[in-house]
Each structure stands twice: as structure tokens, then as C-alpha cells.
Design a protein around this motif. Structure first.
Motif, PDB file in Angstrom:
ATOM      1  N   ASP A 188      18.674  13.282  -3.519  1.00 20.96           N
ATOM      2  CA  ASP A 188      18.628  13.387  -4.655  1.00 20.96           C
ATOM      3  C   ASP A 188      18.329  11.784  -5.494  1.00 20.96           C
ATOM      4  N   VAL A 189      17.330  11.896  -6.287  1.00 19.33           N
ATOM      5  CA  VAL A 189      16.765  10.594  -6.915  1.00 19.33           C
ATOM      6  C   VAL A 189      16.523  10.991  -8.316  1.00 19.33           C
ATOM      7  N   PHE A 190      16.610   9.734  -8.964  1.00 17.47           N
ATOM      8  CA  PHE A 190      16.504   9.895 -10.540  1.00 17.47           C
ATOM      9  C   PHE A 190      15.111  10.051 -11.180  1.00 17.47           C
ATOM     10  N   SER A 191      14.632  10.990 -11.794  1.00 16.30           N
ATOM     11  CA  SER A 191      13.035  11.108 -12.175  1.00 16.30           C
ATOM     12  C   SER A 191      13.243  10.784 -13.648  1.00 16.30           C
ATOM     13  N   LYS A 192      12.614   9.558 -14.025  1.00 22.70           N
ATOM     14  CA  LYS A 192      12.579   9.319 -15.454  1.00 22.70           C
ATOM     15  C   LYS A 192      11.930  10.362 -16.270  1.00 22.70           C
ATOM     16  N   ALA A 193      10.798  10.852 -15.967  1.00 21.02           N
ATOM     17  CA  ALA A 193      10.420  11.931 -16.688  1.00 21.02           C
ATOM     18  C   ALA A 193      11.216  13.138 -16.849  1.00 21.02           C
ATOM     19  N   ARG A 194      11.651  13.579 -15.777  1.00 22.46           N
ATOM     20  CA  ARG A 194      12.774  14.816 -16.140  1.00 22.46           C
ATOM     21  C   ARG A 194      13.957  14.433 -16.710  1.00 22.46           C
ATOM     22  N   ASN A 195      14.453  13.247 -16.635  1.00 22.13           N
ATOM     23  CA  ASN A 195      15.617  12.605 -17.265  1.00 22.13           C
ATOM     24  C   ASN A 195      16.771  13.054 -16.561  1.00 22.13           C
ATOM     25  N   THR A 196      16.625  13.460 -15.046  1.00 17.43           N
ATOM     26  CA  THR A 196      17.687  14.112 -14.413  1.00 17.43           C
ATOM     27  C   THR A 196      17.557  13.540 -12.917  1.00 17.43           C
ATOM     28  N   MET A 197      18.460  13.935 -12.070  1.00 19.03           N
ATOM     29  CA  MET A 197      18.296  14.000 -10.492  1.00 19.03           C
ATOM     30  C   MET A 197      17.557  15.054 -10.049  1.00 19.03           C
ATOM     31  N   ALA A 198      16.848  14.738  -9.128  1.00 17.63           N
ATOM     32  CA  ALA A 198      16.238  15.987  -8.436  1.00 17.63           C
ATOM     33  C   ALA A 198      15.948  15.643  -6.791  1.00 17.63           C
ATOM     34  N   PRO A 199      15.962  16.553  -6.093  1.00 20.37           N
ATOM     35  CA  PRO A 199      15.895  16.525  -4.489  1.00 20.37           C
ATOM     36  C   PRO A 199      14.407  15.892  -4.173  1.00 20.37           C
ATOM     37  N   LEU A 200      14.366  14.660  -3.525  1.00 22.21           N
ATOM     38  CA  LEU A 200      13.265  14.601  -3.042  1.00 22.21           C
ATOM     39  C   LEU A 200      12.993  14.479  -1.472  1.00 22.21           C
ATOM     40  N   VAL A 201      12.115  15.278  -1.073  1.00 24.98           N
ATOM     41  CA  VAL A 201      12.131  15.056   0.640  1.00 24.98           C
ATOM     42  C   VAL A 201      11.344  13.904   0.833  1.00 24.98           C
ATOM     43  N   GLU A 202      11.953  12.931   1.791  1.00 24.52           N
ATOM     44  CA  GLU A 202      11.295  11.809   2.407  1.00 24.52           C
ATOM     45  C   GLU A 202      10.752  12.057   3.725  1.00 24.52           C
ATOM     46  N   PHE A 203       9.877  11.159   3.835  1.00 25.07           N
ATOM     47  CA  PHE A 203       8.775  11.318   4.944  1.00 25.07           C
ATOM     48  C   PHE A 203       8.464   9.847   5.784  1.00 25.07           C
ATOM     49  N   ARG A 204       7.896   9.963   6.806  1.00 25.71           N
ATOM     50  CA  ARG A 204       7.762   8.853   7.600  1.00 25.71           C
ATOM     51  C   ARG A 204       6.361   9.005   8.325  1.00 25.71           C
ATOM     52  N   LEU A 205       5.440   8.042   8.341  1.00 31.47           N
ATOM     53  CA  LEU A 205       4.261   8.241   9.078  1.00 31.47           C
ATOM     54  C   LEU A 205       4.002   6.907   9.943  1.00 31.47           C
ATOM     55  N   SER A 206       3.669   7.315  11.191  1.00 29.29           N
ATOM     56  CA  SER A 206       3.087   6.116  12.123  1.00 29.29           C
ATOM     57  C   SER A 206       1.494   6.356  12.115  1.00 29.29           C
ATOM     58  N   GLN A 207       0.855   5.367  12.888  1.00 25.83           N
ATOM     59  CA  GLN A 207      -0.459   5.658  13.018  1.00 25.83           C
ATOM     60  C   GLN A 207      -0.920   6.579  14.144  1.00 25.83           C
ATOM     61  N   PRO A 208       0.189   6.493  15.366  1.00 28.24           N
ATOM     62  CA  PRO A 208      -0.184   7.611  16.301  1.00 28.24           C
ATOM     63  C   PRO A 208      -0.020   9.128  15.746  1.00 28.24           C
ATOM     64  N   ASP A 209       1.082   9.227  14.800  1.00 28.72           N
ATOM     65  CA  ASP A 209       1.358  10.700  14.316  1.00 28.72           C
ATOM     66  C   ASP A 209       0.228  11.053  13.232  1.00 28.72           C
ATOM     67  N   PHE A 210      -0.576  10.066  12.342  1.00 26.09           N
ATOM     68  CA  PHE A 210      -1.762  10.281  11.699  1.00 26.09           C
ATOM     69  C   PHE A 210      -2.783  10.443  12.449  1.00 26.09           C
ATOM     70  N   ALA A 211      -3.073   9.863  13.629  1.00 28.03           N
ATOM     71  CA  ALA A 211      -4.423  10.060  14.571  1.00 28.03           C
ATOM     72  C   ALA A 211      -4.166  11.200  15.360  1.00 28.03           C
ATOM     73  N   GLY A 212      -2.969  11.860  15.698  1.00 26.05           N
ATOM     74  CA  GLY A 212      -2.393  12.562  16.767  1.00 26.05           C
ATOM     75  C   GLY A 212      -2.361  14.145  15.937  1.00 26.05           C
ATOM     76  N   ARG A 213      -2.251  14.265  14.764  1.00 28.95           N
ATOM     77  CA  ARG A 213      -2.080  15.585  14.071  1.00 28.95           C
ATOM     78  C   ARG A 213      -3.504  16.357  14.101  1.00 28.95           C
ATOM     79  N   ARG A 214      -4.490  15.786  14.446  1.00 29.28           N
ATOM     80  CA  ARG A 214      -5.882  16.264  14.674  1.00 29.28           C
ATOM     81  C   ARG A 214      -5.715  17.365  16.006  1.00 29.28           C
ATOM     82  N   LYS A 215      -5.244  16.256  16.953  1.00 30.98           N
ATOM     83  CA  LYS A 215      -5.094  17.169  18.075  1.00 30.98           C
ATOM     84  C   LYS A 215      -4.311  18.366  18.168  1.00 30.98           C
TER      85      LYS A 215
END
Length: 195
Positions: free
Chosen positions: A166-193
């Protein structure tokens, strides 16, 4: 504690150099100019756009845009903040930003251009160029849980979910659930395969 901050790197991150100009099939991604303030204010004054961002206040006006542009055009930070342009018109932003020693991607698009694959094209091009400069980098990103288009965009680029916070959204003026992600170059390149 955020999963992103829990794994802070012990070394100083490599820097990608100056923000380049990138041309895609439909778009030109370029560094920002102070003249972009009106277009930015026009897009971010739309609550449908602003509500999907964590750090954008409502209302958002031209002076807010100028303040942000002063920061991103100063040359004091290593970040890449691309103006997404279509036929010369500023329609959005895609950024790769160094925060707390970690690279983060962020983006938004004027609502008139939603649903046309423009942001996918812009983010794909920005990530491709960034990984060419720093192939060993990891990039973190996030999207609010109620933003399925952004969640799909990140997953389609190879981002892997690392948590929800849960993070604060200034526009919403409230907390909201944020899905967090991570990307590496091999994942970026390998997704096409995998597709």
C-alpha cells in the motif's frame, strides 16, 4: 518494508549517460524541453491519468509542469525522462529514474491516446535502449492494482512481480495497493522466446 528497498544494492549503480532521442515506428522519444509544460499540465490535469500515478498532485497546473521540467532538464540527475511525441505533439512521458540507488520505470499517457499500443511501443523502446547501455541493470516498476492495462504492459515486457504494498497516491489522497515488479535484461530479452 518495500521488497524493492529491502534488496538495495551495495555498489554504486552504473549511469546510462545522457537521455537519447529514440525513433520508433510511430513515435519520437526525446529529452524534455521547458516548452512541454502546457502539454504536461493538460494531460496531468485529467484525474483519470493522475489517479494512476503516486506522486502527481491534483489539481495539476502549468506551474507544476514547469517545476518538474526545471528538475528534469537541469542535467543534475542521471535519469532519462522521455517526452513521448506523436507527429511532434507531446502526449506522454516514459522515465527511467534512479531512486534510492535503484532504477525505476514510470510512465503516463494523455487519455486521448489510450488503447492504441503507444505506451507499449514507447516503454519497449526505452527499455531496449537502456539495457543496451547498462545490460547488467535491474529495473523496478509498479502499477496500482486497479490499473490492468499498466499491469499487462509491465508483464508483457518481462517484469516479474516481487510484491504488493500500500502506497500513498497524491491524486487519490489515500493509500492504494501497488503491485511491484522487477526486470533484468535476460528477462526482457527472454520474454520473446517464452511467448
Amino acid at each position: 518494508m518495500s521488497a524493492m528497498l529491502a534488496e538495495r544494492p551495495a555498489t554504486v549503480p552504473l549511469m546510462p549517460g545522457a537521455c537519447p532521442v529514440i525513433e520508433t515506428a510511430r513515435l519520437v522519444l526525446r529529452p524534455h524541453r521547458m516548452q512541454d509544460a502546457d502539454a504536461i499540465a493538460n494531460s496531468l490535469s485529467d484525474f483519470a491519468v493522475a489517479r494512476m500515478l503516486t506522486r502527481v498532485p491534483v489539481p495539476y497546473d502549468r506551474e507544476d509542469g514547469r517545476d518538474w521540467l526545471n528538475m528534469v532538464t537541469s542535467g543534475l540527475k542521471p535519469d532519462w525522462h522521455f517526452a513521448i511525441t506523436l507527429d511532434g505533439v507531446h502526449i506522454g512521458v516514459a522515465s527511467l529514474e534512479l531512486r534510492h540507488g535503484l532504477w525505476h520505470i514510470g510512465y503516463w499517457l494523455n487519455r486521448f491516446y489510450w488503447g492504441k499500443g503507444i505506451m507499449s511501443e514507447a516503454v519497449e523502446a526505452a527499455l531496449d535502449r537502456f539495457f543496451r547501455r547498462i545490460p547488467q541493470a535491474e529495473i523496478f516498476g509498479g502499477a496500482f492494482a486497479d490499473n490492468p492495462a499498466s499491469l499487462r504492459l509491465l508483464e508483457a515486457r518481462g517484469f516479474r512481480t516481487v510484491g504488493v504494498e500500500d502506497v500513498f497516491s497524491k491524486a487519490r489522497n489515500t493509500m492504494a495497493p501497488l503491485v511491484e515488479f522487477r526486470l533484468s535484461q535476460p528477462d526482457f530479452a527472454g520474454r520473446r522466446k517464452r511467448a
